[in-house]
Design a protein around this motif. Structure first.
Motif, PDB file in Angstrom:
ATOM      1  N   ARG A  82       0.760  -1.038   0.239  1.00 40.82           N
ATOM      2  CA  ARG A  82       0.020  -0.413   0.103  1.00 40.82           C
ATOM      3  C   ARG A  82       1.058   1.199   0.461  1.00 40.82           C
ATOM      4  O   ARG A  82       0.582   1.786  -0.230  1.00 40.82           O
ATOM      5  CB  ARG A  82      -1.170  -0.310   1.388  1.00 40.82           C
ATOM      6  N   ARG A  85       1.520   1.723  -3.867  1.00 38.11           N
ATOM      7  CA  ARG A  85       0.363   1.948  -3.807  1.00 38.11           C
ATOM      8  C   ARG A  85      -0.030   3.417  -4.152  1.00 38.11           C
ATOM      9  O   ARG A  85      -0.624   4.019  -4.780  1.00 38.11           O
ATOM     10  CB  ARG A  85      -0.729   0.968  -3.745  1.00 38.11           C
ATOM     11  N   TRP A  86      -0.213   3.866  -3.318  1.00 37.97           N
ATOM     12  CA  TRP A  86      -1.019   5.079  -2.662  1.00 37.97           C
ATOM     13  C   TRP A  86       0.044   6.737  -2.643  1.00 37.97           C
ATOM     14  O   TRP A  86       0.084   7.091  -2.188  1.00 37.97           O
ATOM     15  CB  TRP A  86      -1.940   4.978  -1.109  1.00 37.97           C
ATOM     16  N   GLU A 333     -10.736   1.071  -4.975  1.00 36.65           N
ATOM     17  CA  GLU A 333      -9.982   0.450  -4.813  1.00 36.65           C
ATOM     18  C   GLU A 333      -9.645   1.879  -3.281  1.00 36.65           C
ATOM     19  O   GLU A 333      -8.093   1.197  -2.672  1.00 36.65           O
ATOM     20  CB  GLU A 333      -9.077   0.318  -5.643  1.00 36.65           C
ATOM     21  N   LEU A 416      -8.290  -2.693  -1.602  1.00 42.04           N
ATOM     22  CA  LEU A 416      -7.308  -3.397  -2.201  1.00 42.04           C
ATOM     23  C   LEU A 416      -7.804  -4.758  -1.032  1.00 42.04           C
ATOM     24  O   LEU A 416      -8.579  -4.631  -0.101  1.00 42.04           O
ATOM     25  CB  LEU A 416      -5.954  -2.891  -1.437  1.00 42.04           C
TER      26      LEU A 416
END
Length: 418
Positions: A82, A85-86, A333, A416
């Motif tokens: 994460r 992803r973020w 998501e 997610l």
């Protein structure tokens, strides 16, 4: 796990009772309280002040913002996947929203539209705080709202044949031509054409059409027609926003009434306005809003028309997954919302802890009773009514159980898979 302290936003459309009661403050509040923010929004991040056990703060180690905590330890707070992803950000913002008056009619962009719009305005040198700025950040802004009280909203374009029936029932001669145009093309293209016509009308035409519409609504309410709820809403909007083309646009939208516990989703491109009520709102952590009307703020019609999804349909109500005490909504998501509801116990047997089924960075808030969170690392924390907790990714899986029934709590996470 730590105590998380949010901040209250005092917008004029807010309530003087809902949030004050939830937070145990004086009722009515001195000013309208519209939203309780819980998250890492750049304008007002929530605060952390020490580890808590059984609802206490324990030994505090100083007040920190959630933004500071994420920046200091993105791996521990977000987890490795994460964090990547973020990009080190918390992807969602959790709110308790309390509307006494209607919010502006608005829509939000998709991920692709947000990224392109942000890049375009950055290249043009538009200040991020400028009134005409549409895209202050490059992220989309889908959102859900789970009702705590009876909640009313406008959401998405009503099926065109339903709107034709509404217009004919109101029997406004000045709108006859528009009604028949939509009747001849009762689809997304017909809705686009009619919406575009109304939103671009000269002000003098709006000043003629809206009063005529309101007269038709008054007559319909007196006759107790089939569209009385819609007519009353239009009368309210017309009184609050005289001369606003958004009153005409509201004719095209589904009017939604949510019972407590029902959940409404607003995907990219869906026009919507929250009218009244209190609910838990969860959204992607973005400020990108394209306004359609019912506001004195900037309305960028060409950009709005690029963003709006004119596909008609029923209001996007979510059913959620799960059985028993925990229902999970995961339409994006960027966020998921777990609703944890524990009714009055039938006996004195303690309940079994329920796995939340979400990982990563989490925020919990209780709106009734109290619940206990237990982490895989052996931590536990009681979240009482009106209080919130931060659960970082490094705490691992979490279970929830009631302490004081009836209990109702919400846990926000990203969408997610665990």
């Amino acid at each position: 796990m730590e105590v998380l302290r949010g901040s209250v936003r005092t917008y004029t459309w807010g309530s003087r009772t809902h949030l004050a009661e939830l937070l145990g403050e004086e009722v009515p509040s001195p000013h309208p309280q519209a939203e309780l923010w819980l998250g890492a929004h750049r304008d007002e991040p929530s605060r952390l002040n020490g580890h808590g056990t059984d609802g206490g703060t324990g030994g505090t180690d100083g007040v920190r913002t959630l933004t500071d905590v994420l920046a200091a330890d993105p791996l521990g707070t977000l987890g490795p996947a994460r964090r990547e992803r973020w990009s080190g950000r918390l992807p969602y913002l959790l709110k308790v929203l309390a509307a006494e008056e209607p919010l502006s009619l608005q829509a939000h962009p998709s991920a692709e539209q947000a990224a392109a719009g942000y890049a375009r305005e950055e290249a043009a040198g538009v200040p991020r705080t400028a009134a005409e700025r549409n895209y202050p950040d490059p992220l989309p802004k889908p959102e859900i709202l789970c009702a705590l009280t009876e909640f009313h909203a406008l959401a998405g374009f009503r099926p065109a044949d339903g709107t034709v029936r509404l217009l004919r029932a109101l029997d406004v001669r000045a709108l006859d031509h528009h009604t028949e145009l939509l009747a001849a093309q009762p689809d997304a293209d017909g809705l686009r054409a009619l919406f575009t016509t109304w939103i671009t009308l000269p002000q003098r035409a709006v000043d003629e059409l809206v009063p005529a519409l309101l007269e038709g609504c008054v007559a319909h309410v007196r006759e107790r027609g089939d569209f009385t709820a819609e007519a009353r809403t239009l009368l309210d909007l017309g009184e609050r926003y005289p001369g606003d083309a958004g009153v005409l646009a509201a004719l095209l939208l589904n009017r939604v009434s949510l019972a407590p516990g029902q959940c409404l989703y607003q995907p990219a491109g869906s026009p919507h306005s929250y009218l009244s009520g209190c609910g838990v709102e969860l959204m992607a952590n973005s400020d990108n809003v394209l306004r359609c009307g019912l506001t004195p703020k900037h309305v960028d019609v060409p950009e709005l028309l690029r963003v709006l999804d004119f596909a008609p349909g029923e209001p996007p109500l979510l059913q959620g997954d799960g059985t028993g005490a925990v229902t999970r909504y995961a339409p994006s998501e960027y966020f998921s919302l777990a609703r944890c509801a524990f009714d009055d116990a039938d006996d004195d047997a303690p309940p079994d802890p329920v796995a939340l089924g979400v990982e990563g960075p989490r925020i919990a808030i209780a709106v009734a009773g109290s619940v206990r969170l237990r982490s895989a690392r052996g931590q536990e924390h009681v979240v009482a009514r009106g209080t919130a907790a931060w659960v970082p990714a490094c705490d691992g899986p979490v279970t929830v159980e009631p302490v004081e029934r009836p209990a109702l709590a919400f846990v926000a996470a990203d969408g997610l898979c665990p």
